[in-house]
Write a protein that holds these residues in place. Structure first.
Motif, mmCIF file in Angstrom:
data_model
loop_
_atom_site.group_PDB
_atom_site.id
_atom_site.type_symbol
_atom_site.label_atom_id
_atom_site.label_comp_id
_atom_site.label_asym_id
_atom_site.label_seq_id
_atom_site.Cartn_x
_atom_site.Cartn_y
_atom_site.Cartn_z
ATOM 1 N N HIS A 42 0.860 -1.193 0.000
ATOM 2 C CA HIS A 42 0.000 0.000 0.000
ATOM 3 C C HIS A 42 0.890 1.234 0.000
ATOM 4 N N THR A 43 0.437 2.261 -0.685
ATOM 5 C CA THR A 43 1.138 3.541 -0.724
ATOM 6 C C THR A 43 0.262 4.579 -0.032
ATOM 7 N N TYR A 44 0.877 5.387 0.816
ATOM 8 C CA TYR A 44 0.154 6.405 1.557
ATOM 9 C C TYR A 44 0.732 7.779 1.232
ATOM 10 N N HIS A 45 -0.092 8.803 1.382
ATOM 11 C CA HIS A 45 0.410 10.167 1.221
ATOM 12 C C HIS A 45 -0.383 11.118 2.113
ATOM 13 N N PHE A 46 0.241 12.229 2.411
ATOM 14 C CA PHE A 46 -0.384 13.291 3.194
ATOM 15 C C PHE A 46 0.129 14.607 2.651
ATOM 16 N N ASP A 47 -0.756 15.519 2.331
ATOM 17 C CA ASP A 47 -0.380 16.835 1.833
ATOM 18 C C ASP A 47 -0.480 17.841 2.968
ATOM 19 N N ASP A 48 0.633 18.481 3.285
ATOM 20 C CA ASP A 48 0.680 19.511 4.320
ATOM 21 C C ASP A 48 0.560 20.872 3.636
ATOM 22 N N HIS A 49 -0.609 21.460 3.713
ATOM 23 C CA HIS A 49 -0.860 22.730 3.029
ATOM 24 C C HIS A 49 -0.571 23.942 3.913
ATOM 25 N N ASN A 50 -0.268 23.718 5.171
ATOM 26 C CA ASN A 50 -0.041 24.820 6.106
ATOM 27 C C ASN A 50 1.461 25.083 6.250
ATOM 28 N N VAL A 51 2.115 25.432 5.124
ATOM 29 C CA VAL A 51 3.549 25.695 5.110
ATOM 30 C C VAL A 51 3.829 27.006 4.392
ATOM 31 N N VAL A 52 5.027 27.530 4.619
ATOM 32 C CA VAL A 52 5.455 28.784 4.022
ATOM 33 C C VAL A 52 6.692 28.518 3.173
ATOM 34 N N ALA A 53 6.745 29.067 1.980
ATOM 35 C CA ALA A 53 7.896 28.890 1.097
ATOM 36 C C ALA A 53 9.163 29.430 1.754
ATOM 37 N N GLY A 54 10.266 28.723 1.533
ATOM 38 C CA GLY A 54 11.563 29.165 2.025
ATOM 39 C C GLY A 54 11.895 28.742 3.443
ATOM 40 N N ARG A 55 10.990 28.131 4.158
ATOM 41 C CA ARG A 55 11.226 27.695 5.534
ATOM 42 C C ARG A 55 11.483 26.194 5.554
ATOM 43 N N GLU A 56 12.402 25.769 6.406
ATOM 44 C CA GLU A 56 12.683 24.347 6.550
ATOM 45 C C GLU A 56 11.719 23.740 7.565
ATOM 46 N N TYR A 57 11.119 22.627 7.186
ATOM 47 C CA TYR A 57 10.225 21.881 8.060
ATOM 48 C C TYR A 57 10.799 20.483 8.280
ATOM 49 N N TYR A 58 10.574 19.947 9.463
ATOM 50 C CA TYR A 58 11.001 18.594 9.803
ATOM 51 C C TYR A 58 9.740 17.750 9.989
ATOM 52 N N TYR A 59 9.796 16.525 9.486
ATOM 53 C CA TYR A 59 8.650 15.626 9.583
ATOM 54 C C TYR A 59 9.068 14.281 10.161
ATOM 55 N N ARG A 60 8.109 13.665 10.836
ATOM 56 C CA ARG A 60 8.291 12.334 11.384
ATOM 57 C C ARG A 60 6.918 11.664 11.383
ATOM 58 N N LEU A 61 6.901 10.361 11.225
ATOM 59 C CA LEU A 61 5.661 9.589 11.324
ATOM 60 C C LEU A 61 5.671 8.766 12.598
ATOM 61 N N ASN A 62 4.512 8.607 13.185
ATOM 62 C CA ASN A 62 4.303 7.610 14.227
ATOM 63 C C ASN A 62 3.363 6.580 13.635
ATOM 64 N N GLN A 63 3.849 5.353 13.464
ATOM 65 C CA GLN A 63 2.973 4.275 13.025
ATOM 66 C C GLN A 63 2.240 3.815 14.272
ATOM 67 N N VAL A 64 0.904 3.798 14.217
ATOM 68 C CA VAL A 64 0.081 3.493 15.380
ATOM 69 C C VAL A 64 -0.631 2.160 15.167
#
Length: 164
Positions: free
Chosen positions: A37-59
């Motif tokens: 299975h392939t999963y995706h999530f679109d994070d629309h609450n971001v600002v161009a030029g800023r670095e964001y860090y992401y992590r998943l918690n598999q529950v």
């Protein structure tokens, strides 16, 4: 995923500093499955030029959680670059970083020691998708180093510790 056992889903966590994460979404899993299975999530609450860090918690269905590795991303215009963390960290000889790009480009990696001396300066070509860049650090002394990763006009700095 290749298969799933009791997978309730995935918490999507975001951070501005790579330390303090907040939940920004949840993607349902497929409970028990032996097919990919392939999963995706679109994070629309971001600002161009800023670095964001992401992590998943598999529950799991019982509430047990397993954390993923941390990756970072810079959004600029209609494109993005995803740069993972250096691993292993600390290291005694070699480290790698995964860089995902959405068009062929190049990366320049510079490494600076604690007194500001440049000890590594290398350029590699990246192809669309995820690229694993390996760094040989076996010739370096113990200490803390700053690794500067430049893709296009964006530069991200990361810290790595070398032990012997």
């Amino acid at each position: 995923t290749a298969s799933e056992i009791n997978n309730k889903g995935f918490e999507v966590l975001r951070s501005l500093d790579g330390i303090n994460f907040e939940k920004v979404g949840f993607v349902n899993g497929n409970n028990n499955s032996t097919t990919a299975h392939t999963y995706h999530f679109d994070d629309h609450n971001v600002v161009a030029g800023r670095e964001y860090y992401y992590r998943l918690n598999q529950v799991d269905n019982n509430g047990k959680k397993e954390e993923s590795k941390i990756v970072s991303s810079i959004i600029h215009g209609n494109t993005s670059i995803i740069i993972g963390e250096l691993y292993p960290n600390p290291t005694s000889s070699n480290a790698s970083v995964d860089i995902t790009v959405f068009q062929n480009t190049s990366v320049r990696i510079k490494m600076i020691d604690a007194i500001g001396k440049q000890v590594i300066n290398t350029t590699s070509e990246l192809v669309t998708g995820t690229n694993k860049i390996n760094l040989n650090m076996s010739h370096l002394s113990e200490g803390v180093y700053i690794v500067s990763i430049q893709v296009g006009e964006d530069t991200i700095q990361k810290r790595i510790i070398i032990t012997k």
